[in-house]
Design a protein around this motif. Sequence first.
Motif, PDB file in Angstrom:
ATOM      1  N   ALA A   1      -9.316  19.710 -49.814  1.00 32.34           N
ATOM      2  CA  ALA A   1      -9.092  18.458 -49.078  1.00 32.34           C
ATOM      3  C   ALA A   1      -7.789  17.802 -49.531  1.00 32.34           C
ATOM      4  O   ALA A   1      -7.025  17.267 -48.714  1.00 32.34           O
ATOM      5  CB  ALA A   1     -10.268  17.507 -49.268  1.00 32.34           C
TER       6      ALA A   1
ATOM      7  N   ARG B   1      -4.881  19.623 -47.987  1.00 36.39           N
ATOM      8  CA  ARG B   1      -4.675  19.226 -46.582  1.00 36.39           C
ATOM      9  C   ARG B   1      -3.926  17.896 -46.497  1.00 36.39           C
ATOM     10  O   ARG B   1      -3.022  17.731 -45.666  1.00 36.39           O
ATOM     11  CB  ARG B   1      -6.017  19.131 -45.855  1.00 36.39           C
ATOM     12  CG  ARG B   1      -6.713  20.472 -45.677  1.00 36.39           C
ATOM     13  CD  ARG B   1      -7.980  20.334 -44.834  1.00 36.39           C
ATOM     14  NE  ARG B   1      -8.706  21.604 -44.791  1.00 36.39           N
ATOM     15  CZ  ARG B   1      -9.713  21.922 -45.607  1.00 36.39           C
ATOM     16  NH1 ARG B   1     -10.145  21.020 -46.506  1.00 36.39           N
ATOM     17  NH2 ARG B   1     -10.315  23.086 -45.512  1.00 36.39           N
ATOM     18  N   LYS B   2      -4.302  16.956 -47.341  1.00 36.38           N
ATOM     19  CA  LYS B   2      -3.593  15.668 -47.354  1.00 36.38           C
ATOM     20  C   LYS B   2      -2.138  15.857 -47.770  1.00 36.38           C
ATOM     21  O   LYS B   2      -1.235  15.195 -47.241  1.00 36.38           O
ATOM     22  CB  LYS B   2      -4.288  14.700 -48.313  1.00 36.38           C
ATOM     23  CG  LYS B   2      -5.664  14.251 -47.871  1.00 36.38           C
ATOM     24  CD  LYS B   2      -6.324  13.364 -48.931  1.00 36.38           C
ATOM     25  CE  LYS B   2      -7.744  12.998 -48.557  1.00 36.38           C
ATOM     26  NZ  LYS B   2      -8.411  12.208 -49.632  1.00 36.38           N
TER      27      LYS B   2
ATOM     28  N   VAL C   1      -0.227  18.329 -47.218  1.00 34.82           N
ATOM     29  CA  VAL C   1       0.567  18.878 -46.115  1.00 34.82           C
ATOM     30  C   VAL C   1       1.204  17.738 -45.316  1.00 34.82           C
ATOM     31  O   VAL C   1       2.402  17.772 -44.992  1.00 34.82           O
ATOM     32  CB  VAL C   1      -0.302  19.763 -45.203  1.00 34.82           C
ATOM     33  CG1 VAL C   1       0.437  20.080 -43.901  1.00 34.82           C
ATOM     34  CG2 VAL C   1      -0.683  21.052 -45.916  1.00 34.82           C
ATOM     35  N   GLU C   2       0.416  16.722 -45.011  1.00 32.72           N
ATOM     36  CA  GLU C   2       0.942  15.598 -44.231  1.00 32.72           C
ATOM     37  C   GLU C   2       2.017  14.839 -45.012  1.00 32.72           C
ATOM     38  O   GLU C   2       3.027  14.417 -44.444  1.00 32.72           O
ATOM     39  CB  GLU C   2      -0.194  14.660 -43.829  1.00 32.72           C
ATOM     40  CG  GLU C   2      -1.252  15.322 -42.955  1.00 32.72           C
ATOM     41  CD  GLU C   2      -0.639  16.007 -41.743  1.00 32.72           C
ATOM     42  OE1 GLU C   2       0.170  15.362 -41.045  1.00 32.72           O
ATOM     43  OE2 GLU C   2      -0.966  17.187 -41.496  1.00 32.72           O
TER      44      GLU C   2
ATOM     45  N   ILE D   1      -4.121  27.190 -45.778  1.00 31.48           N
ATOM     46  CA  ILE D   1      -3.801  25.857 -45.255  1.00 31.48           C
ATOM     47  C   ILE D   1      -2.289  25.636 -45.225  1.00 31.48           C
ATOM     48  O   ILE D   1      -1.736  25.059 -44.272  1.00 31.48           O
ATOM     49  CB  ILE D   1      -4.473  24.777 -46.120  1.00 31.48           C
ATOM     50  CG1 ILE D   1      -6.002  24.897 -46.017  1.00 31.48           C
ATOM     51  CG2 ILE D   1      -4.011  23.379 -45.725  1.00 31.48           C
ATOM     52  CD1 ILE D   1      -6.755  24.068 -47.047  1.00 31.48           C
TER      53      ILE D   1
END
Length: 310
Positions: A130, A133-134, A136-137, A177
């Motif tokens: 998780a 994923r954060k 990446v932004e 990811i």
Amino acid sequence: MKRRTFVQNSLMATLGASVTTTGAFGLAGNTEGTRQEKHKFNLKYAPHEGMFKHNAGGDIISQLEYMAEQGFTALEDNGMSGRPVNVQEAIAKTMQDLGMEMGVFVAHKIYWTEPNLTSGDVGKREEFLADIRKSVEIAKRVNAKWVTVVPGYKDFRKEPGYQTVNVVESLKQASGILEPHGITMVLEPLNYMNHPGLFLEKSAQAYEICKAVNSPSCKILYDIYHQQITEGNLIPNIEASWDEIAYFQVGDNPGRKEPTTGEINYKNIFKYIYDKGFQGIVGMEHGNSRPNGEGELAVIEAYKEVDNFL
């Protein structure tokens, strides 16, 4: 009015609280000092926030402009993920205007005293993914190509081989990811004196893990300070790990201060990686050996000295 003054005024309310130190070596300050003539370095050295606070001023925008004036072409910010979005955007815009690149930031919660990825615990793995994923932004927002990953603490109840398999599986999923976005997580081995009990310590171990993950999004962050303490034999180990190294960090030993203050021959190491064709970033993840503005200028002069290898 200089751009740094305009941006400083427009973001002051946010910068006052949220742009103070993020990461092991960030500081804060607000004293203006002497500007030096711009210098062209052979490698992409990346200072961090606070390294030049007395000469640049206390806010990150002023410091970025000062870094660029001194010839530095990159920034490293371990705690970028903790900054408000508007500050991240302001940093990215300033760096783009200055022609600077973004170095690493830490991509996830690091477990310093209890197992996470080594344990194989599904909940800990999902928490890690998780965070990836954060990240990446955030990386897309600040134009970052690399994010730091530390697999965490050893699980002393499991054999090393089982721990390695657990870590590799987590990193494979994280690579899935990151790959579509062209972002690379760089695994950082840390030394046993400053960080006792961590799973990842040596360059050969990181190399083995990267080969097992087998992804362009999983490479090595070779921190020369840590590896001098853990294993020494720096250039041969860099050579042996070369095809999996994507990023370097530096600090002299003992003390973890700027090059020329300890035992490491940074001029030879920098010449070696330059001759190998290294095009990435060299993070200046260390403190200043001397205080105040004069100490900051000494850091700049130290990098000019060790970078003078052609």
